[in-house]
Design an enzyme around this catalytic site. Sequence first.
Site, PDB file in Angstrom:
ATOM      1  N   ARG A 214     -10.511  -7.406  -5.560  1.00  0.00           N
ATOM      2  CA  ARG A 214      -9.677  -6.955  -4.447  1.00  0.00           C
ATOM      3  C   ARG A 214      -9.439  -8.089  -3.457  1.00  0.00           C
ATOM      4  NH1 ARG A 214     -12.202  -1.546  -5.525  1.00  0.00           N
ATOM      5  NH2 ARG A 214     -14.157  -2.082  -4.495  1.00  0.00           N
ATOM      6  N   PHE A 230      -2.463   3.536  -9.483  1.00  0.00           N
ATOM      7  CA  PHE A 230      -3.807   4.085  -9.690  1.00  0.00           C
ATOM      8  C   PHE A 230      -4.705   3.664  -8.522  1.00  0.00           C
ATOM      9  CE2 PHE A 230      -1.898   2.835 -13.774  1.00  0.00           C
ATOM     10  CZ  PHE A 230      -1.812   4.064 -14.423  1.00  0.00           C
ATOM     11  N   ASP A 252      -1.379   7.546  -6.845  1.00  0.00           N
ATOM     12  CA  ASP A 252      -2.449   8.084  -7.682  1.00  0.00           C
ATOM     13  C   ASP A 252      -2.120   9.536  -8.011  1.00  0.00           C
ATOM     14  OD1 ASP A 252      -5.473   7.018  -8.348  1.00  0.00           O
ATOM     15  OD2 ASP A 252      -5.373   9.201  -8.305  1.00  0.00           O
ATOM     16  N   ASP A 301      -4.449  -0.867 -11.706  1.00  0.00           N
ATOM     17  CA  ASP A 301      -5.896  -0.685 -11.852  1.00  0.00           C
ATOM     18  C   ASP A 301      -6.180   0.705 -12.416  1.00  0.00           C
ATOM     19  OD1 ASP A 301      -8.655  -0.917 -11.666  1.00  0.00           O
ATOM     20  OD2 ASP A 301      -8.720  -0.398  -9.540  1.00  0.00           O
ATOM     21  N   CYS A 341     -10.786  -1.425 -17.376  1.00  0.00           N
ATOM     22  CA  CYS A 341     -12.217  -1.191 -17.170  1.00  0.00           C
ATOM     23  C   CYS A 341     -12.853  -0.571 -18.409  1.00  0.00           C
ATOM     24  CB  CYS A 341     -12.453  -0.306 -15.953  1.00  0.00           C
ATOM     25  SG  CYS A 341     -11.724   1.346 -16.090  1.00  0.00           S
TER      26      CYS A 341
END
Length: 400
Positions: A214, A230, A252, A301, A341
């Site tokens: 970030r 996201f 989101d 993300d 991720c």
Amino acid sequence: MENKIVHLKKGEGRFLRNGGMWVFDNEVASVEGVPQNGDLVSVISSTGYFMGTGFINFNSRIRVRILTRKQEQAINEVFFESRIREAWMYRKDIVDTSSCRLIFGEADGLPGMVIDKFSDVLVVQSLALGIERWKEIIVETVKKVLAEDGILIRGVYERSDAKERTKEGMERVKGYIGREFNTFVEITENQVKYIVDIAEGQKTGFFLDQKYNRKAVWKVCRGKKVLDCFTHTGSFALNAAKAGAASVLGVDASELAIAQAKENARLNGLEEKAEFICADVFELLPELERRGEKYDVVILDPPAFTKSRESVKKAAKGYKEINLRGMKLVKDGGYLATCSCSHFMNQELFAQTIAGAARDARKRLRQIEFRTQSPDHPILWAADETYYLKFYLFQVTEEK
């Protein structure tokens, strides 16, 4: 005392010999003694060589989780305190510990145990049956070690509600360990304030693993128009705004997450600059493209699109789609930050997927940097499962 020994098949144990922490069910030839799930066992190779001591669980494909490779090592409170002290000393050296991951399972020699520190609160995840037996002792020891540095923990909350528990034959549980307290916790990371909902937020309430990623986007956001996809509770978006972005749109699909993102924007005095909307990113990106929208910076993300090897191909299509759409929304010479991720979406496959998206979007990518998870989520080279987060920052240009 009865010997409880796991004997490996001939030729098995390669993962363990190479420094891995797991013994899988198909590697086991026989079990000597009558160990119960969660008991300590010795692991012996087919040639009689001692390979380690760990917790056994007949419910799990991971049949044994190794704790130590030292044959004479006693597994007791002294052992766990030593591991916890090592983990804390490491983090004091390498990260901002105001909020950080204190214990990261196998990477800290405590398989199945995850503990996050949010200011003066701990959030605990116990994901393996063997470590569950030691949970309360581990928590009390963590509190004791932190107190020696003047850090007093006011509350502990358990988030052992992950699906991994069912694979161990355990129920999913959540709730207070000890007395009740306010589960909305204010933290500061990269000069940005957040209210973390440790009881209802995803995983342990906040994704600490992206802390320095970030921060990495700050350098490309000043004065820019930014799209954060996201966004969850607004972390990348608010870093962009704090860095001086002209405007930020965070998106989101979770109404709860968007409500928290708006509250976090107000907490930082950034509500005029950062707008948040609830929408499906896969539907919104083509719509923004049709409307002719362009952004100086696009941040992707997403949650993990795959949690197994079997679904990697399908996941790759999802990653390619959002990256292609994201690139098309970037102004010529603008920037793309993109992440995965998923452990099973390895670095090579992720890079290939991004490259394929760039070809189809007729864009050229100039890599600024590649990063992984914050070092308080250490990657143990001998344990591939500890490496999961990949982060790229690119400049995006039209084909020349």
